[in-house]
Motif scaffolding. Structure first.
Motif, PDB file in Angstrom:
ATOM      1  N   PHE A   1      39.409 -16.245   2.500  1.00  0.00           N
ATOM      2  CA  PHE A   1      39.286 -17.129   1.328  1.00  0.00           C
ATOM      3  C   PHE A   1      37.878 -17.712   1.199  1.00  0.00           C
ATOM      4  CE2 PHE A   1      43.635 -17.182   2.891  1.00  0.00           C
ATOM      5  CZ  PHE A   1      44.350 -16.856   1.754  1.00  0.00           C
ATOM      6  N   ASN A   2      36.921 -17.101   1.854  1.00  0.00           N
ATOM      7  CA  ASN A   2      35.537 -17.584   1.829  1.00  0.00           C
ATOM      8  C   ASN A   2      34.787 -16.920   0.664  1.00  0.00           C
ATOM      9  OD1 ASN A   2      32.951 -18.465   2.301  1.00  0.00           O
ATOM     10  ND2 ASN A   2      32.935 -17.928   4.488  1.00  0.00           N
ATOM     11  N   LYS A   3      34.434 -17.718  -0.327  1.00  0.00           N
ATOM     12  CA  LYS A   3      33.716 -17.193  -1.496  1.00  0.00           C
ATOM     13  C   LYS A   3      32.288 -16.767  -1.146  1.00  0.00           C
ATOM     14  CE  LYS A   3      36.141 -20.035  -4.938  1.00  0.00           C
ATOM     15  NZ  LYS A   3      35.951 -21.032  -6.021  1.00  0.00           N
ATOM     16  N   GLU A   4      31.725 -17.407  -0.138  1.00  0.00           N
ATOM     17  CA  GLU A   4      30.313 -17.176   0.160  1.00  0.00           C
ATOM     18  C   GLU A   4      30.039 -15.756   0.669  1.00  0.00           C
ATOM     19  OE1 GLU A   4      29.088 -20.182   2.842  1.00  0.00           O
ATOM     20  OE2 GLU A   4      29.310 -21.818   1.390  1.00  0.00           O
ATOM     21  N   VAL A   5      31.090 -15.098   1.138  1.00  0.00           N
ATOM     22  CA  VAL A   5      30.879 -13.732   1.641  1.00  0.00           C
ATOM     23  C   VAL A   5      31.229 -12.702   0.584  1.00  0.00           C
ATOM     24  CG1 VAL A   5      31.243 -14.417   4.040  1.00  0.00           C
ATOM     25  CG2 VAL A   5      33.184 -13.674   2.658  1.00  0.00           C
ATOM     26  N   GLY A   6      31.432 -13.180  -0.648  1.00  0.00           N
ATOM     27  CA  GLY A   6      31.628 -12.263  -1.755  1.00  0.00           C
ATOM     28  C   GLY A   6      33.067 -11.992  -2.137  1.00  0.00           C
ATOM     29  N   HIS A   7      34.043 -12.724  -1.546  1.00  0.00           N
ATOM     30  CA  HIS A   7      35.443 -12.516  -1.912  1.00  0.00           C
ATOM     31  C   HIS A   7      35.744 -13.187  -3.251  1.00  0.00           C
ATOM     32  CE1 HIS A   7      36.597 -11.879   2.603  1.00  0.00           C
ATOM     33  NE2 HIS A   7      35.997 -10.812   2.057  1.00  0.00           N
ATOM     34  N   ASP A   8      36.480 -12.481  -4.089  1.00  0.00           N
ATOM     35  CA  ASP A   8      36.853 -13.015  -5.421  1.00  0.00           C
ATOM     36  C   ASP A   8      38.120 -13.855  -5.263  1.00  0.00           C
ATOM     37  OD1 ASP A   8      37.067 -13.572  -8.071  1.00  0.00           O
ATOM     38  OD2 ASP A   8      37.720 -11.565  -8.679  1.00  0.00           O
ATOM     39  N   VAL A   9      37.938 -15.139  -5.064  1.00  0.00           N
ATOM     40  CA  VAL A   9      39.056 -16.054  -4.776  1.00  0.00           C
ATOM     41  C   VAL A   9      39.418 -16.841  -6.034  1.00  0.00           C
ATOM     42  CG1 VAL A   9      39.890 -17.943  -3.347  1.00  0.00           C
ATOM     43  CG2 VAL A   9      38.301 -16.253  -2.381  1.00  0.00           C
ATOM     44  N   GLU A  10      40.668 -16.748  -6.419  1.00  0.00           N
ATOM     45  CA  GLU A  10      41.161 -17.581  -7.533  1.00  0.00           C
ATOM     46  C   GLU A  10      41.669 -18.903  -6.964  1.00  0.00           C
ATOM     47  OE1 GLU A  10      44.112 -15.800  -9.981  1.00  0.00           O
ATOM     48  OE2 GLU A  10      42.709 -14.451 -10.978  1.00  0.00           O
ATOM     49  N   GLU A  11      41.429 -19.979  -7.718  1.00  0.00           N
ATOM     50  CA  GLU A  11      41.877 -21.307  -7.278  1.00  0.00           C
ATOM     51  C   GLU A  11      42.635 -21.999  -8.399  1.00  0.00           C
ATOM     52  OE1 GLU A  11      38.453 -22.467  -3.992  1.00  0.00           O
ATOM     53  OE2 GLU A  11      38.373 -23.373  -5.985  1.00  0.00           O
TER      54      GLU A  11
END
Length: 240
Positions: free
Chosen positions: A108-118
């Motif tokens: 769930f880490n956005k900084e590594v490029g994962h597309d996380v919806e919140e």
């Protein structure tokens, strides 16, 4: 309902029927809108106050997952019943066939490029449901029959029997305190009426006995008077 591309979330507001010193729960339903595996994680601004089960997991393609949020028992109510607590639900696509072992914080880490919806969820306190008000006597069909007493305190036996029968046939939860009080009152009135009837019967027997004694005394007196008159006539006849 959330309009995210991965998960549909229902509801978007966590409503707790607030009661002091009592644990309260509500549910979330997560629906996977995709043909992929979707991982999710639930966070809150007040983790000591709430318990989330499960707080993370995987929703299979085109399937649903239920999440239960439990608020710990509270010792006092918040001012104006307003709650500032919030929840954050994160979701992200994961590899097909992923398991719980694959769900790490890094997913769930956005900084590594994962597309996380919140999706942010509010917390609302609502009034607890009120118990159904008792039905007024005679207002609806099927209510317990009322039993009346006559003016001199004698209870109609037929009505009394019907009331007792109707009371005993009710389910335990339907036997209200009012009905029990009514039965006890009628029983007491019936006992008083029986005692009153017995006293009247005893007084009647006493009057009958007194009447018999009175009639016997008149007969004896009549005989005595006749005897005296006879003696007096005999005495006058001898004197003449």
């Amino acid at each position: 309902m959330s309009t995210g591309e991965l998960l549909s979330i229902e509801p978007l507001e966590l409503k707790f029927p607030f009661e002091l010193k009592k644990q309260i729960s509500c549910s979330l339903q997560l629906s996977n809108k995709t043909d992929s595996y979707v991982a999710f994680k639930v966070k809150t601004t007040n983790p000591k106050k709430y318990c989330v089960r499960p707080n993370n997991g995987i929703v299979l393609p085109r399937s649903t997952c239920d999440v239960t949020v439990t608020m710990q028992a509270q010792k006092e109510a918040p001012p104006d019943m307003q709650c500032k607590d919030k929840f954050l639900l994160q979701s992200v696509k994961t590899n097909d066939g992923a398991t719980m072992k694959d769900i790490t914080p890094e997913v769930f880490n956005k900084e590594v490029g994962h597309d996380v919806e919140e999706c942010k969820l509010r917390v609302l306190y609502v009034s607890p449901p009120h118990p159904p008000s008792p039905v007024p006597e005679g207002s609806e069909e099927g209510s317990s029959p009322r039993v009346s007493a006559t003016e001199n305190g004698n209870v109609n036996g037929f009505e009394f029997s019907n009331a007792v029968k109707a009371f005993t046939e009710l389910e335990p939860q339907e036997r209200s305190a009012e009905a029990r009080s009514l039965i006890l009152k009628l029983t007491e009135e019936k006992n008083k009426a029986i005692q009153h009837s017995n006293r009247l019967r005893q007084e009647l027997e006493l009057l009958k006995r007194q009447g018999s004694k009175s009639r016997g005394g008149v007969s004896i007196l009549f005989v005595i008077i006749i005897g005296l008159i006879g003696l007096l006539l005999g005495y006058l006849m001898k004197k003449s």
